[in-house]
Design a protein around this motif. Structure first.
Motif, mmCIF file in Angstrom:
data_model
loop_
_atom_site.group_PDB
_atom_site.id
_atom_site.type_symbol
_atom_site.label_atom_id
_atom_site.label_comp_id
_atom_site.label_asym_id
_atom_site.label_seq_id
_atom_site.Cartn_x
_atom_site.Cartn_y
_atom_site.Cartn_z
ATOM 1 N N PRO A 148 0.790 -1.217 -0.039
ATOM 2 C CA PRO A 148 -0.187 0.039 0.051
ATOM 3 C C PRO A 148 0.819 1.107 -0.032
ATOM 4 O O PRO A 148 0.464 2.324 -0.674
ATOM 5 C CB PRO A 148 -0.997 -0.099 1.361
ATOM 6 N N ALA A 155 -4.329 7.082 -6.330
ATOM 7 C CA ALA A 155 -4.958 5.843 -6.926
ATOM 8 C C ALA A 155 -5.703 5.275 -5.606
ATOM 9 O O ALA A 155 -6.805 4.626 -5.901
ATOM 10 C CB ALA A 155 -3.814 4.976 -7.304
ATOM 11 N N LEU A 158 -8.999 6.993 -5.097
ATOM 12 C CA LEU A 158 -10.128 6.840 -6.131
ATOM 13 C C LEU A 158 -10.715 5.227 -5.890
ATOM 14 O O LEU A 158 -11.797 5.262 -6.114
ATOM 15 C CB LEU A 158 -9.673 6.863 -7.522
ATOM 16 N N VAL A 159 -9.932 4.216 -5.295
ATOM 17 C CA VAL A 159 -10.669 2.994 -5.138
ATOM 18 C C VAL A 159 -11.305 3.078 -4.045
ATOM 19 O O VAL A 159 -12.478 2.581 -3.901
ATOM 20 C CB VAL A 159 -9.314 1.931 -4.944
ATOM 21 N N LEU A 162 -15.022 4.437 -4.498
ATOM 22 C CA LEU A 162 -15.907 3.329 -5.015
ATOM 23 C C LEU A 162 -16.230 2.463 -3.937
ATOM 24 O O LEU A 162 -17.208 2.017 -3.755
ATOM 25 C CB LEU A 162 -14.958 2.609 -6.203
ATOM 26 N N LEU A 163 -15.277 2.011 -3.121
ATOM 27 C CA LEU A 163 -15.401 0.860 -2.049
ATOM 28 C C LEU A 163 -16.607 1.408 -1.168
ATOM 29 O O LEU A 163 -17.265 0.826 -0.529
ATOM 30 C CB LEU A 163 -14.138 0.541 -1.362
ATOM 31 N N ASP A 167 -24.578 3.554 -2.635
ATOM 32 C CA ASP A 167 -25.572 2.584 -3.138
ATOM 33 C C ASP A 167 -24.993 1.443 -3.731
ATOM 34 O O ASP A 167 -25.422 0.220 -3.332
ATOM 35 C CB ASP A 167 -26.407 3.378 -4.395
ATOM 36 N N TYR A 168 -23.738 1.370 -4.430
ATOM 37 C CA TYR A 168 -23.032 0.072 -4.613
ATOM 38 C C TYR A 168 -21.809 -0.262 -4.292
ATOM 39 O O TYR A 168 -21.180 -1.284 -4.679
ATOM 40 C CB TYR A 168 -23.109 0.133 -6.192
ATOM 41 N N MET A 170 -18.914 -1.812 -1.982
ATOM 42 C CA MET A 170 -18.566 -2.904 -1.244
ATOM 43 C C MET A 170 -18.673 -3.077 -0.053
ATOM 44 O O MET A 170 -19.298 -3.754 0.543
ATOM 45 C CB MET A 170 -17.191 -3.552 -1.893
ATOM 46 N N TRP A 173 -22.243 -3.023 0.921
ATOM 47 C CA TRP A 173 -22.914 -4.196 0.671
ATOM 48 C C TRP A 173 -22.563 -5.237 1.706
ATOM 49 O O TRP A 173 -23.470 -5.936 2.258
ATOM 50 C CB TRP A 173 -22.348 -4.670 -0.797
ATOM 51 N N TRP A 202 -4.802 2.494 5.740
ATOM 52 C CA TRP A 202 -4.433 1.225 4.697
ATOM 53 C C TRP A 202 -3.089 1.669 4.229
ATOM 54 O O TRP A 202 -2.217 0.875 4.043
ATOM 55 C CB TRP A 202 -5.256 1.331 3.773
ATOM 56 N N ARG A 203 -2.741 2.911 3.970
ATOM 57 C CA ARG A 203 -1.525 3.051 3.117
ATOM 58 C C ARG A 203 -0.322 3.109 4.112
ATOM 59 O O ARG A 203 0.923 2.855 3.741
ATOM 60 C CB ARG A 203 -1.598 4.649 2.426
ATOM 61 N N LEU A 270 -9.580 14.195 -3.065
ATOM 62 C CA LEU A 270 -10.159 13.429 -4.028
ATOM 63 C C LEU A 270 -11.310 12.641 -3.629
ATOM 64 O O LEU A 270 -12.251 12.071 -4.294
ATOM 65 C CB LEU A 270 -9.020 12.376 -4.515
ATOM 66 N N GLY A 273 -14.674 13.602 -4.804
ATOM 67 C CA GLY A 273 -14.918 13.584 -6.184
ATOM 68 C C GLY A 273 -14.865 14.728 -6.895
ATOM 69 O O GLY A 273 -13.990 15.487 -6.730
#
Lengths: 334, 309
Positions: A148, A155, A158-159, A162-163, A167-168, A170, A173, A202-203, A270, A273
């Motif tokens: 990491p 990078a 950005l991941v 999304l995670l 709504d979508y 992970m 979910w 994480w990094r 970032l 968005g």
């Protein structure tokens, strides 16, 4: 002195110098004198030549900008005409004190700093302890822990955007599987700060784990043996032998992480968005670094950005002083 | 004649010193390991480490998974866990639309120059601080260490004014020059050379009449090579990932580095999520490959820097 120096020149007994005729001794002497003078100049000045590049670049791109930032913070300067400076004294600073967004950014920086640094260092300590056992594939675990660190802020963020999607994503979910409703990570105050901290954790956890591991490997084994003889369990050994031996390393990582946390910038930029440098719709995760960028390069007030930069520096100095005091107390306590 | 001979001898010895330095270092690490605990890890140890490793690697693997899908698949639950078929299409779009080709080339130039400059200047300065005597040495060393504490935010405003004045906006030297030297590098090389470079070796070369530059070339550089490699790799990784200053000095549509181009992607110039992930993958892949190849040495370097720093 001068008579010692020619020892540097090739002397008798060695091939080349020995068979020389006595007649050109005078020329030889002159040459020796010249050589020894050159030698002394060389010894005296070449150290400066070796350190010069560092200091030239440091003066041009480090010290000069540092001082000039202080100078600019006392002026009204706009990005559109950076050479057009108008003296305003301490007004940039006094405005900061009344600026709710500055205090908000300061508060967010502290909160995000705490919820990223504390778990990060604790996990790193635990992982380092495990990596210190004799393991099969230990190099694989170490390299994997460090990957990491090789991922850029951009990078990684950005991941994670999304995670952490509402709504979508992970994460929502997975939480849904255990019956937790979708969380709006980006727009909540706590949730967004937690998400930003997750990226930091994480990094950097693996990196810190390796630093702890290096220090752990220097702890002498007798300490553990005598602790074991006294009947200490593994956990007690960890708490009473490992952790105290790592005191200096832990302090070092605390300082480095604090500096890093104060400068937090890419993740909150970032994570927002396309919305820019506001750090969320309500500035809920805007940090000082991001606020500086917004003032300077979005609102074009370079003078105010400079004042923020110096405020950050002062805050760091205070933190440094507190750290130093803590270190003294700790070493006295031991 | 003698100078040449002895220089050769010194070089041979320096090479050997470098070797023993290296094996000595490894031996030291092994010795230290012996000092540390030798207990075998149990099942729980492996279980926790595997969970941690999965956590470390998963976001990277998933970047590739998301990059191989299309955006409508990413907008469904459950999210995809395995690779789709769109990887090359997305990589191509990212490559052309987000300027990734230019960006990768630029980043390689920038990170390469910064790594080369840092290694060279740090070795010279580190050698002077480790082994030479000169006035104000301790004061200057303190200054070097002090500069490590100064946050980069403190310099951006004047630096920006400077490059604007010089019309360097969007030119790579505006990113390279300010980071060409590093206090950490100087300190790192100093700590290494204090042990790895025997003072007698320098004196021997001196006695043979070697100038300081010859000493550097024939004695210091061979002895410093292992540390130079580590410092080079660490600096390259840091320069590749640098973010704050490049996004101020460069623009997304002009002459970006990878990080600046990625910022453009993330800010929605290209709204397609899978293309964004393809871009992120492109920006990360070179370093990941380097990690697979040199990972052991990078880990060693960080651990070494940690103990000595």
């Amino acid at each position: 002195m001068a008579s010692d120096a020619p020892a540097a020149a090739p002397s008798q007994g060695e091939e080349g110098a020995a068979p020389r005729d006595r007649s050109d001794g005078a020329a030889d002497d002159r040459r020796r004198a010249r050589r020894s003078r050159r030698y002394r100049l060389d010894v005296k000045w070449s150290p400066y030549a070796f350190v010069a590049p560092f200091f030239v670049f440091f003066l041009a791109f480090g010290l000069f900008p540092l001082l000039y930032t202080g100078w600019a913070s006392l002026h009204r300067v706009e990005l559109t005409a950076p050479t057009d400076m108008e003296w305003v004294g301490l007004r940039n600073f006094s405005r900061l004190l009344e600026d709710e967004f500055f205090w908000n950014a300061l508060k967010n920086t502290v909160t995000i700093g705490l919820i990223s640094t504390v778990p990060q260092l604790l996990i790193a300590l635990g992982i380092a302890h495990l990596l210190n056992y004799r393991l099969r594939g230990s190099m694989f675990f170490r390299v994997a822990a460090l990957t990491p660190y090789a991922t850029s802020v951009a990078a990684a963020t950005l991941v994670f955007v999304l995670l952490f999607g509402r709504d979508y994503g992970m994460i929502n979910w997975a939480l849904g599987l255990v019956g937790i409703d979708n969380i709006d990570w980006q727009n909540g105050e706590w949730t967004s700060q937690l998400a930003v901290s997750t990226i930091v954790i994480w990094r950097w956890t693996g990196y810190n784990a390796l630093i702890y591991l290096a220090a752990m490997q220097a702890i002498p084994n007798d300490l553990y043996e005598s602790a074991a003889l006294d009947g200490a369990s593994r956990l007690q050994q960890f708490i009473h032998v490992t952790v105290p031996s790592l005191r200096h390393t832990i302090l070092f990582t605390c300082v480095v992480s604090t500096i890093g946390a104060t400068q937090l910038f890419g993740e909150p930029l970032l994570f927002n968005g396309s919305a820019g440098a506001t750090g969320g719709a309500d500035h809920q995760f805007q940090t000082l670094g991001l606020y500086l960028y917004e003032q300077g390069w979005v609102n074009l007030h370079l003078g105010r950005a400079s004042a923020i930069a110096w405020s950050m520096f002062l805050i760091l100095l205070v933190i440094g002083a507190v750290n130093w005091l803590l270190a003294r107390l700790l070493s006295k306590g031991a | 004649m003698t100078t040449l001979l002895s220089a050769k001898r010194a070089k041979g010895r320096a090479g050997r010193a470098g070797d023993t330095g290296r094996t000595g270092g490894a031996g030291g690490a092994r010795g230290a390991k012996r000092a540390g605990r030798q207990l075998h890890g149990g099942r729980i140890t492996y279980a926790v480490l595997i969970v941690f490793t999965v956590g470390s690697l998963f976001p990277l693997v998933w970047t590739a998974v998301a990059a191989s899908r299309n955006s409508s698949r990413l907008a469904q639950t459950p999210p995809p866990f395995w690779f789709g078929s769109n990887l090359f299409k997305n990589l191509e779009i990212a490559w052309t639309d987000a300027n990734m080709g230019t960006a990768l080339l630029n980043t390689t130039i920038v990170a390469g120059s910064i790594a080369a400059g840092t290694v060279l200047f740090s070795t010279l300065a580190g050698f002077a601080f480790a082994k030479l005597r000169f006035r104000f040495k301790n004061l200057l060393l303190l200054l070097v260490i002090g500069t490590m504490m100064v946050p980069p935010q403190l310099s951006v405003v004047p630096l920006y004014m400077l490059i604007a004045e010089l019309s360097w906006t969007d030119q790579l030297q505006s990113v390279i020059l300010p980071t060409l030297v590093s206090a950490f590098g100087v300190f790192f090389m100093r700590q290494y050379l204090i042990e790895a470079l025997p003072t007698e070796l320098i004196e021997a070369a001196r006695v043979d009449g070697a100038s300081s530059w010859r000493v550097v070339w024939h004695v210091v550089l061979p002895a410093a090579r292992p540390a130079m490699a580590v410092l080079g790799m660490l600096t390259f990784v840091m320069a590749w990932n640098d973010f704050f200053w490049p996004i101020i000095a460069l623009t997304q549509n002009g002459n970006p580095t990878v990080q600046v181009a990625l910022t453009g992607l993330g800010r929605g110039y290209i709204p397609d999520q899978s293309v964004i992930m393809a871009g992120a993958l492109l920006g990360t892949l070179p370093l990941l490959i380097a990690f697979v190849v040199f990972g052991k040495h990078i880990v060693g370097g960080i651990m070494q820097g940690a103990v000595k720093g």
